[in-house]
Scaffold this active site. Structure first.
Site, mmCIF file in Angstrom:
data_model
loop_
_atom_site.group_PDB
_atom_site.id
_atom_site.type_symbol
_atom_site.label_atom_id
_atom_site.label_comp_id
_atom_site.label_asym_id
_atom_site.label_seq_id
_atom_site.Cartn_x
_atom_site.Cartn_y
_atom_site.Cartn_z
ATOM 1 N N HIS A 64 12.824 -2.923 1.979
ATOM 2 C CA HIS A 64 12.228 -1.641 2.388
ATOM 3 C C HIS A 64 13.127 -0.510 1.909
ATOM 4 O O HIS A 64 14.356 -0.594 2.056
ATOM 5 C CB HIS A 64 12.066 -1.557 3.907
ATOM 6 C CG HIS A 64 11.190 -2.645 4.430
ATOM 7 N ND1 HIS A 64 9.829 -2.609 4.265
ATOM 8 C CD2 HIS A 64 11.483 -3.813 5.035
ATOM 9 C CE1 HIS A 64 9.316 -3.717 4.774
ATOM 10 N NE2 HIS A 64 10.290 -4.470 5.240
ATOM 11 N N TYR A 79 11.532 8.375 1.168
ATOM 12 C CA TYR A 79 11.407 7.285 0.194
ATOM 13 C C TYR A 79 12.127 7.529 -1.129
ATOM 14 O O TYR A 79 12.089 6.674 -2.018
ATOM 15 C CB TYR A 79 9.919 7.015 -0.080
ATOM 16 C CG TYR A 79 9.173 6.580 1.165
ATOM 17 C CD1 TYR A 79 9.544 5.428 1.847
ATOM 18 C CD2 TYR A 79 8.110 7.328 1.660
ATOM 19 C CE1 TYR A 79 8.873 5.040 3.002
ATOM 20 C CE2 TYR A 79 7.428 6.944 2.803
ATOM 21 C CZ TYR A 79 7.817 5.801 3.472
ATOM 22 O OH TYR A 79 7.158 5.408 4.596
ATOM 23 N N ARG A 100 5.508 12.493 -2.954
ATOM 24 C CA ARG A 100 5.691 13.155 -1.659
ATOM 25 C C ARG A 100 6.645 12.336 -0.791
ATOM 26 O O ARG A 100 7.015 11.234 -1.160
ATOM 27 C CB ARG A 100 4.359 13.394 -0.948
ATOM 28 C CG ARG A 100 3.423 12.229 -0.912
ATOM 29 C CD ARG A 100 2.061 12.659 -0.441
ATOM 30 N NE ARG A 100 1.222 12.908 -1.605
ATOM 31 C CZ ARG A 100 -0.064 12.598 -1.676
ATOM 32 N NH1 ARG A 100 -0.681 12.086 -0.645
ATOM 33 N NH2 ARG A 100 -0.766 12.820 -2.763
ATOM 34 N N ALA A 139 3.138 -0.901 4.708
ATOM 35 C CA ALA A 139 2.675 -0.936 6.099
ATOM 36 C C ALA A 139 2.180 -2.327 6.516
ATOM 37 O O ALA A 139 2.196 -2.662 7.707
ATOM 38 C CB ALA A 139 1.575 0.099 6.302
ATOM 39 N N PRO A 175 0.788 -1.229 0.000
ATOM 40 C CA PRO A 175 0.000 0.000 0.000
ATOM 41 C C PRO A 175 0.820 1.279 0.000
ATOM 42 O O PRO A 175 1.837 1.371 0.680
ATOM 43 C CB PRO A 175 -0.833 -0.104 1.281
ATOM 44 C CG PRO A 175 -0.180 -1.150 2.101
ATOM 45 C CD PRO A 175 0.488 -2.080 1.152
ATOM 46 N N ASN A 176 0.326 2.219 -0.780
ATOM 47 C CA ASN A 176 0.849 3.585 -0.889
ATOM 48 C C ASN A 176 2.153 3.696 -1.669
ATOM 49 O O ASN A 176 2.612 4.802 -1.936
ATOM 50 C CB ASN A 176 0.991 4.250 0.497
ATOM 51 C CG ASN A 176 -0.344 4.411 1.180
ATOM 52 O OD1 ASN A 176 -1.270 4.946 0.582
ATOM 53 N ND2 ASN A 176 -0.479 3.926 2.397
ATOM 54 N N GLU A 226 12.865 -9.693 1.349
ATOM 55 C CA GLU A 226 12.067 -8.572 1.871
ATOM 56 C C GLU A 226 12.869 -7.284 1.688
ATOM 57 O O GLU A 226 14.041 -7.213 2.076
ATOM 58 C CB GLU A 226 11.780 -8.817 3.358
ATOM 59 C CG GLU A 226 11.022 -7.683 4.018
ATOM 60 C CD GLU A 226 10.793 -7.929 5.513
ATOM 61 O OE1 GLU A 226 11.126 -9.032 6.006
ATOM 62 O OE2 GLU A 226 10.309 -7.002 6.180
ATOM 63 N N ARG A 244 13.186 4.338 12.395
ATOM 64 C CA ARG A 244 11.891 5.013 12.353
ATOM 65 C C ARG A 244 11.044 4.627 13.571
ATOM 66 O O ARG A 244 11.566 4.118 14.553
ATOM 67 C CB ARG A 244 11.213 4.692 11.017
ATOM 68 C CG ARG A 244 12.084 5.124 9.816
ATOM 69 C CD ARG A 244 11.374 4.956 8.512
ATOM 70 N NE ARG A 244 10.176 5.791 8.443
ATOM 71 C CZ ARG A 244 9.193 5.607 7.547
ATOM 72 N NH1 ARG A 244 9.300 4.632 6.645
ATOM 73 N NH2 ARG A 244 8.146 6.378 7.553
ATOM 74 N N ASN A 277 8.063 -5.759 -0.980
ATOM 75 C CA ASN A 277 7.998 -4.614 -0.079
ATOM 76 C C ASN A 277 6.524 -4.497 0.270
ATOM 77 O O ASN A 277 5.739 -3.948 -0.505
ATOM 78 C CB ASN A 277 8.516 -3.341 -0.743
ATOM 79 C CG ASN A 277 8.469 -2.150 0.221
ATOM 80 O OD1 ASN A 277 7.890 -2.236 1.308
ATOM 81 N ND2 ASN A 277 9.069 -1.042 -0.187
#
Ligand code: CA2
Length: 151
Positions: free
Chosen positions: A101, A24, A19, A78, A11-12, A99, A108, A75
């Protein structure tokens, strides 16, 4: 024969490049898809690059594409930190899983420090931006024909 790798984004991640570039990076997901396809080609691999904002759809993609691909780079966004369903799907297909990221999740929020996905992962790469996807492809290529290789 070239091996196919599912590269699944959660997601996202479709918002990449629009943004939060400080976290990112400035590349779009299409930029990353192109870089992955080029790098995979040089390694003798092909890619099936997907993105979904829906947990159930991600499970369905893993189940469906997992039947024909040789490895999964994921990835999960969330859902990394919440989804037992995606973990179970990855365990069920039994393929090598890398995996990835973009950000260093350990620098974070504390809720990002735990990953459900990692239990199914051969390796985990974080904090290297889009380079992480290319390094994951390198790892898949290096492990071809040896699913149980640990180093
Ligand atoms: O660092 C990563 O790759 C993450 O998987 C990204 C997820 C985050 O929830 C994970 O903790 C770490 C979030 C992806 C959101 O992507 C955006 C991109 C541009 C603008 C807004 C969100």
């Amino acid at each position: 024969m070239s091996a196919s790798v599912l590269i699944l984004n959660g997601p996202n991640l479709n918002l990449l490049g629009t943004r939060e570039p400080d976290i990112y990076g400035a590349e779009t997901l299409a930029d990353i898809e192109g870089a992955c396809a080029a790098h995979a080609g040089a390694l003798g691999l092909t890619t099936d690059f997907r993105q979904s904002n829906n947990e159930g759809e991600m499970v369905e993609i893993i189940q469906a594409v997992g039947k024909s691909c040789e490895a999964i780079i994921i990835n999960a966004g969330a859902y990394t930190h919440t989804s037992v369903a995606i973990l179970d799907a990855l365990l069920a297909v039994g393929l090598p899983v890398m995996e990835v990221h973009l950000s260093n999740i350990y620098q974070r929020d504390e809720f990002r420090h735990h990953s459900y996905i990692s239990k199914a992962a051969t390796g985990v790469i974080c904090g290297l931006g889009s380079q992480g996807y290319l390094l994951a492809l390198d790892a898949v290529a290096a492990r071809r024909g040896d699913d149980n290789k640990k180093v």
